[in-house]
Design a protein around this motif. Structure first.
Motif, PDB file in Angstrom:
ATOM      1  N   ILE A   1      38.287  11.422 -21.034  1.00 36.27           N
ATOM      2  CA  ILE A   1      38.353  11.011 -22.455  1.00 36.27           C
ATOM      3  C   ILE A   1      38.574   9.529 -22.562  1.00 36.27           C
ATOM      4  CG2 ILE A   1      39.520  11.361 -24.667  1.00 36.27           C
ATOM      5  CD1 ILE A   1      39.653  14.359 -23.986  1.00 36.27           C
ATOM      6  N   ASP A   2      39.711   9.106 -21.923  1.00 38.89           N
ATOM      7  CA  ASP A   2      40.180   7.705 -21.762  1.00 38.89           C
ATOM      8  C   ASP A   2      38.870   6.846 -21.215  1.00 38.89           C
ATOM      9  OD1 ASP A   2      42.484   8.091 -22.821  1.00 38.89           O
ATOM     10  OD2 ASP A   2      43.327   7.308 -21.030  1.00 38.89           O
ATOM     11  N   MET A   3      38.031   7.269 -20.200  1.00 39.73           N
ATOM     12  CA  MET A   3      36.928   6.519 -20.086  1.00 39.73           C
ATOM     13  C   MET A   3      35.836   6.599 -21.198  1.00 39.73           C
ATOM     14  SD  MET A   3      34.416   7.252 -16.869  1.00 39.73           S
ATOM     15  CE  MET A   3      35.768   7.245 -15.455  1.00 39.73           C
ATOM     16  N   ALA A   4      35.551   7.557 -21.906  1.00 42.83           N
ATOM     17  CA  ALA A   4      34.742   7.553 -22.977  1.00 42.83           C
ATOM     18  C   ALA A   4      35.233   6.542 -23.927  1.00 42.83           C
ATOM     19  CB  ALA A   4      34.495   9.027 -23.539  1.00 42.83           C
ATOM     20  N   LEU A   5      36.375   6.743 -24.327  1.00 43.64           N
ATOM     21  CA  LEU A   5      37.096   5.754 -25.206  1.00 43.64           C
ATOM     22  C   LEU A   5      36.827   4.268 -24.914  1.00 43.64           C
ATOM     23  CD1 LEU A   5      40.403   7.571 -26.157  1.00 43.64           C
ATOM     24  CD2 LEU A   5      38.326   7.264 -27.658  1.00 43.64           C
ATOM     25  N   LYS A   6      37.076   4.089 -23.669  1.00 44.15           N
ATOM     26  CA  LYS A   6      37.015   2.693 -23.047  1.00 44.15           C
ATOM     27  C   LYS A   6      35.519   2.245 -23.356  1.00 44.15           C
ATOM     28  CE  LYS A   6      38.835  -0.259 -19.579  1.00 44.15           C
ATOM     29  NZ  LYS A   6      39.547  -0.285 -18.274  1.00 44.15           N
ATOM     30  N   LEU A   7      34.570   2.983 -23.281  1.00 47.92           N
ATOM     31  CA  LEU A   7      32.897   2.738 -22.926  1.00 47.92           C
ATOM     32  C   LEU A   7      32.785   2.604 -24.483  1.00 47.92           C
ATOM     33  CD1 LEU A   7      31.778   5.080 -20.004  1.00 47.92           C
ATOM     34  CD2 LEU A   7      31.938   2.538 -20.009  1.00 47.92           C
ATOM     35  N   SER A   8      33.290   3.155 -25.370  1.00 49.90           N
ATOM     36  CA  SER A   8      32.866   3.026 -26.854  1.00 49.90           C
ATOM     37  C   SER A   8      33.569   2.045 -27.577  1.00 49.90           C
ATOM     38  CB  SER A   8      33.352   4.427 -27.432  1.00 49.90           C
ATOM     39  OG  SER A   8      34.564   4.649 -27.617  1.00 49.90           O
ATOM     40  N   GLY A   9      34.550   1.128 -26.620  1.00 48.76           N
ATOM     41  CA  GLY A   9      35.145  -0.116 -27.219  1.00 48.76           C
ATOM     42  C   GLY A   9      36.484   0.203 -27.900  1.00 48.76           C
TER      43      GLY A   9
END
Length: 495
Positions: free
Chosen positions: A368-376
């Motif tokens: 989830i954190d990786m997805a958040l980071k990729l979405s800015g």
């Protein structure tokens, strides 16, 4: 002599009045001992608010509603003095020092840092240096009758077996530790030696509280002293607002984690009892104990451990009790920031806990954190689980099978009360119901501390909870089918 008569005309100094116990103590003194003299409160400037503004904001709490209704003019007895706990003479001006020296009869010292993650240097300054400063000021007080030091039941955490209501000598010299924080080199030495200095303590908070007890004990040669050791403070039991609590504690943080759907596995024995004391009972003990001491010629230091009766099974509050009440509440009052449907697994096996923590907490958080980071956006969940891990380290303090607390002096306070004092100061818990108590505490925290009562009727929040429920049970079903299928395949291959 009644309790309220003992306080008649007496001037009281209280530190830590903007904290949980300090404000509750002042409120109870004003409400139940209406003829008490002035109450001097040392308050520091914080976040742009001056001391008087901070005290005014403190009295806006519903904790003071009953007092304002019955005796609003009593608040004029509170005299706020600007100060700073880590400064010499508590940062008081010469004029205010003289005021206290000439007038104070009783000192209640409750100012402290309760941050378990505090560095050893900060903990020494906030919990020991301020105590030393106030003790030195108290030596000059001409009318001082008693110095009451608010400690913690966990000040002797490394000890095993019965922890008696007495001062235990520390493995360190409090004087030497204080000397080290006076210069940069000494501070570096403290930080370097911290692991060895802890000597079984799990935090600098309990270490410095134990050292402070030794310090207060040494000052008994100059004036009478008393040490009050509350265990985990929970919400108000009865008086004046049942359930009131304006800060998070270990129990409320667990409930918050479950409500948000982020706390899914808990390392604990569900039958293990919480060591706790309702806020109002500990405050009554702090007021009754000086009265009782005044009736005795005893010169030794009195130590009062405020703790619910562990021998009375009716009073027993366990993880199982908390879960039985908190889980339905998490569905009735869902968290608008919930990240999954509330559920939690319990285990007493550390190895199983570590595996489940990885599977149910760390792995989902990582993706989830990786997805958040990729979405800015800023990643958050791994930080949350770091806090959860630290939270359950605290569990060792509140649910510890290796020691138990003697509470004879605390129980004797109730037995010493006159019949006419019991309405205001009784600490009896014969009608204590753990489930009702947890429910009242939880409801108050949700409605007034977290301010989330409207979530129970918010259609968006309720719809979000229903979606999480469908997703949760769908995922559980898929996993159950998958595991069953693999088990069948394994059995067939072995036949």
């Amino acid at each position: 002599m009644r309790v309220k008569d003992y306080y008649k005309g007496k001037n009281v100094l209280v530190t830590g009045v903007t904290g949980l116990m300090g404000k509750a103590l002042v409120e109870k003194l004003l409400r139940s001992c209406p003829e008490v003299g002035n109450i001097y409160c040392i308050v520091r400037t914080k976040r742009g608010q001056d001391p008087q503004e901070r005290w005014t904001q403190t009295t806006n709490s519903m904790l003071f509603d009953q007092l304002k209704e019955k005796n609003p003019e009593s608040l004029s007895k509170v005299i706020v003095l600007p100060g700073e706990s880590t400064a010499e003479c508590f940062g008081l001006s010469e004029e205010h020092q003289k005021l206290l020296v000439e007038n104070v009869n009783i000192v209640y010292h409750g100012a402290a840092s309760i941050n378990f993650a505090e560095s050893i240097v900060s903990a020494v300054k906030l919990n020991m240096k301020n105590t030393f400063s106030l003790l030195e000021l108290s030596r000059r007080m001409k009318k001082l009758e008693l110095f009451v030091h608010v400690s913690t039941a966990y000040s002797n955490f490394p000890r095993k077996g019965e922890i008696k209501e007495e001062v235990y000598e520390s493995h360190l010299s409090w004087r030497h530790v204080l000397e080290l924080v006076e210069d940069e080199c000494g501070c570096e030495t403290l930080l370097h030696l911290q692991p060895k200095l802890l000597n079984g303590h799990k935090s600098n908070y309990t270490l410095t509280k134990g050292l402070s007890e030794n310090m207060v004990n040494d000052y008994n040669r100059y004036f009478p002293v008393m040490i009050v050791r509350p265990s985990l403070i929970t919400g108000i039991y009865k008086d004046p607002v049942p359930g009131w609590l304006d800060m998070d504690n270990f129990i409320s943080l667990i409930c918050k984690g479950v409500r948000m759907g982020v706390l899914r596995v808990i390392l604990c024995d569900k039958s293990r009892e919480f060591c706790h004391i309702p806020l109002d009972l500990s405050i009554k003990a702090m007021i009754v104990a000086p009265w009782k001491k005044s009736l005795s010629s005893k010169k030794e230091v009195d130590v009062i451990c405020c703790q619910m009766d562990q021998e009375n099974h009716q009073n027993k509050m366990t993880f199982h009790t908390v879960h039985r009440v908190a889980y339905p509440m998490s569905l009735s009052y869902p968290d608008k920031q919930a990240m999954w449907y509330p559920f939690s697994l319990y285990t007493t096996n550390p190895s199983i806990y570590h595996v489940l923590f990885l599977i149910l907490h760390i792995f989902p958080a990582y993706f989830i954190d990786m997805a958040l980071k990729l979405s800015g956006r800023d990643p958050q969940l791994l930080k949350v689980y770091s806090s959860i891990w630290a939270l359950f380290e605290l569990n060792k303090y509140y649910v510890n099978p290796h020691h138990w607390f003697s509470t004879s002096n605390y129980k004797n306070l109730e037995e010493s009360l006159l019949e006419e004092d019991k309405d205001e100061f009784s600490m009896a818990t014969s009608d204590f119901d753990p489930e009702n108590f947890i429910h009242a505490n939880g409801l108050h925290v949700v409605k007034h501390h977290w301010k989330e009562a409207e979530n129970s009727v918010n259609p968006e929040v309720l719809a979000r909870l229903r979606r999480f429920k469908v997703a949760h049970y769908t995922l559980c079903s898929v996993l159950a089918i998958g595991v069953s299928y693999q088990a069948v395949q394994l059995l067939q291959s072995l036949m």
